[in-house]
Design an enzyme around this catalytic site. Structure first.
Site, PDB file in Angstrom:
ATOM      1  N   HIS A   6       0.837  -1.198   0.000  1.00  0.00           N
ATOM      2  CA  HIS A   6       0.000   0.000   0.000  1.00  0.00           C
ATOM      3  C   HIS A   6       0.874   1.250   0.000  1.00  0.00           C
ATOM      4  O   HIS A   6       2.103   1.185   0.125  1.00  0.00           O
ATOM      5  CB  HIS A   6      -1.011  -0.004   1.171  1.00  0.00           C
ATOM      6  CG  HIS A   6      -0.449   0.295   2.518  1.00  0.00           C
ATOM      7  ND1 HIS A   6      -1.241   0.556   3.614  1.00  0.00           N
ATOM      8  CD2 HIS A   6       0.824   0.356   2.974  1.00  0.00           C
ATOM      9  CE1 HIS A   6      -0.476   0.791   4.669  1.00  0.00           C
ATOM     10  NE2 HIS A   6       0.775   0.658   4.312  1.00  0.00           N
ATOM     11  N   CYS A  39       5.493   6.535   4.719  1.00  0.00           N
ATOM     12  CA  CYS A  39       4.450   5.625   4.242  1.00  0.00           C
ATOM     13  C   CYS A  39       3.821   6.084   2.932  1.00  0.00           C
ATOM     14  O   CYS A  39       2.971   5.399   2.374  1.00  0.00           O
ATOM     15  CB  CYS A  39       3.380   5.429   5.310  1.00  0.00           C
ATOM     16  SG  CYS A  39       4.029   4.546   6.729  1.00  0.00           S
ATOM     17  N   HIS A  78       5.129   0.396  -0.207  1.00  0.00           N
ATOM     18  CA  HIS A  78       5.761  -0.584   0.678  1.00  0.00           C
ATOM     19  C   HIS A  78       4.729  -1.634   1.067  1.00  0.00           C
ATOM     20  O   HIS A  78       3.544  -1.495   0.753  1.00  0.00           O
ATOM     21  CB  HIS A  78       6.340   0.105   1.924  1.00  0.00           C
ATOM     22  CG  HIS A  78       5.285   0.720   2.788  1.00  0.00           C
ATOM     23  ND1 HIS A  78       4.678   1.916   2.501  1.00  0.00           N
ATOM     24  CD2 HIS A  78       4.702   0.284   3.926  1.00  0.00           C
ATOM     25  CE1 HIS A  78       3.785   2.202   3.419  1.00  0.00           C
ATOM     26  NE2 HIS A  78       3.775   1.216   4.292  1.00  0.00           N
ATOM     27  N   HIS A  81       3.257  -4.852   3.949  1.00  0.00           N
ATOM     28  CA  HIS A  81       3.187  -5.378   5.316  1.00  0.00           C
ATOM     29  C   HIS A  81       2.660  -6.803   5.265  1.00  0.00           C
ATOM     30  O   HIS A  81       1.911  -7.170   4.341  1.00  0.00           O
ATOM     31  CB  HIS A  81       2.197  -4.583   6.180  1.00  0.00           C
ATOM     32  CG  HIS A  81       2.558  -3.159   6.396  1.00  0.00           C
ATOM     33  ND1 HIS A  81       3.498  -2.754   7.319  1.00  0.00           N
ATOM     34  CD2 HIS A  81       2.094  -2.025   5.808  1.00  0.00           C
ATOM     35  CE1 HIS A  81       3.589  -1.440   7.295  1.00  0.00           C
ATOM     36  NE2 HIS A  81       2.749  -0.960   6.382  1.00  0.00           N
ATOM     37  N   HIS A  97      -1.734 -10.288  -1.414  1.00  0.00           N
ATOM     38  CA  HIS A  97      -0.815 -10.082  -2.537  1.00  0.00           C
ATOM     39  C   HIS A  97      -1.356  -9.097  -3.573  1.00  0.00           C
ATOM     40  O   HIS A  97      -1.152  -9.271  -4.776  1.00  0.00           O
ATOM     41  CB  HIS A  97      -0.437 -11.427  -3.189  1.00  0.00           C
ATOM     42  CG  HIS A  97       0.524 -12.207  -2.353  1.00  0.00           C
ATOM     43  ND1 HIS A  97       0.122 -12.893  -1.224  1.00  0.00           N
ATOM     44  CD2 HIS A  97       1.860 -12.374  -2.445  1.00  0.00           C
ATOM     45  CE1 HIS A  97       1.182 -13.453  -0.666  1.00  0.00           C
ATOM     46  NE2 HIS A  97       2.250 -13.157  -1.374  1.00  0.00           N
ATOM     47  N   GLU A 117      -0.208  -4.072  11.607  1.00  0.00           N
ATOM     48  CA  GLU A 117       0.692  -3.925  10.461  1.00  0.00           C
ATOM     49  C   GLU A 117       2.143  -4.185  10.838  1.00  0.00           C
ATOM     50  O   GLU A 117       3.004  -4.316   9.986  1.00  0.00           O
ATOM     51  CB  GLU A 117       0.530  -2.574   9.777  1.00  0.00           C
ATOM     52  CG  GLU A 117       0.963  -1.382  10.565  1.00  0.00           C
ATOM     53  CD  GLU A 117       0.932  -0.106   9.722  1.00  0.00           C
ATOM     54  OE1 GLU A 117      -0.057   0.132   9.011  1.00  0.00           O
ATOM     55  OE2 GLU A 117       1.921   0.643   9.785  1.00  0.00           O
TER      56      GLU A 117
HETATM   57 ZN    ZN Z   1       2.261   0.858   5.654  1.00  0.00          ZN
END
Ligand code: ZN
Length: 122
Positions: free
Chosen positions: A14, A23, A27, A29, A67, A112
């Site tokens: 995301h 953020c 990237h 999680h 994914h 996360e």
């Molecule tokens: Zn994040």
């Protein structure tokens, strides 16, 4: 009142827009998702709901996220796929798919990382 919880996972990418921090970069999680439900009455087997049934319904929702690049999904078209919005999305989908009037979904938590989570609560 009884309460049960299942824990499951999904992995996704995301990007938080207008965030002004790291953020904003693409990237990923490995989210840990906790689903908590409660109810007063048990079924004939002495269960609120079969853990496996709750896990299967939850995983059905998470499969749609797993994914993926969350920002491109219809659910996050108009909002950031933050852990807060992910928890709310799973909560609302569960409410649509869990057709048992004897139980309430009370909380969905999206972790996360080991030290940061967001919950959507009834
Ligand atoms: Zn994040």
């Amino acid at each position: 009142m009884y309460e049960i919880k299942v824990v499951t996972h999904f992995a996704a990418a995301h990007q938080l827009k207008n965030f002004g921090g790291k953020c904003e970069q693409l990237h990923g999680h490995n989210w840990k998702v906790e689903v908590t439900i409660r109810g007063e009455g048990l079924n004939d087997e002495g269960l609120l709901i079969d853990f496996q049934e709750l896990r299967d319904i939850t995983n059905g929702i998470l499969e749609e996220l797993d994914h993926s690049f969350l920002n491109e999904l219809p659910a996050f078209k108009d909002k950031n796929p933050s852990s807060e919005n992910i928890a709310a999305h799973i909560f609302k989908e569960l409410r649509n798919r869990l057709n048992d009037k004897h139980i309430d979904i009370t909380k969905v938590t999206a972790w996360e990382s080991d030290s940061a989570c967001a919950s959507y609560i009834l």
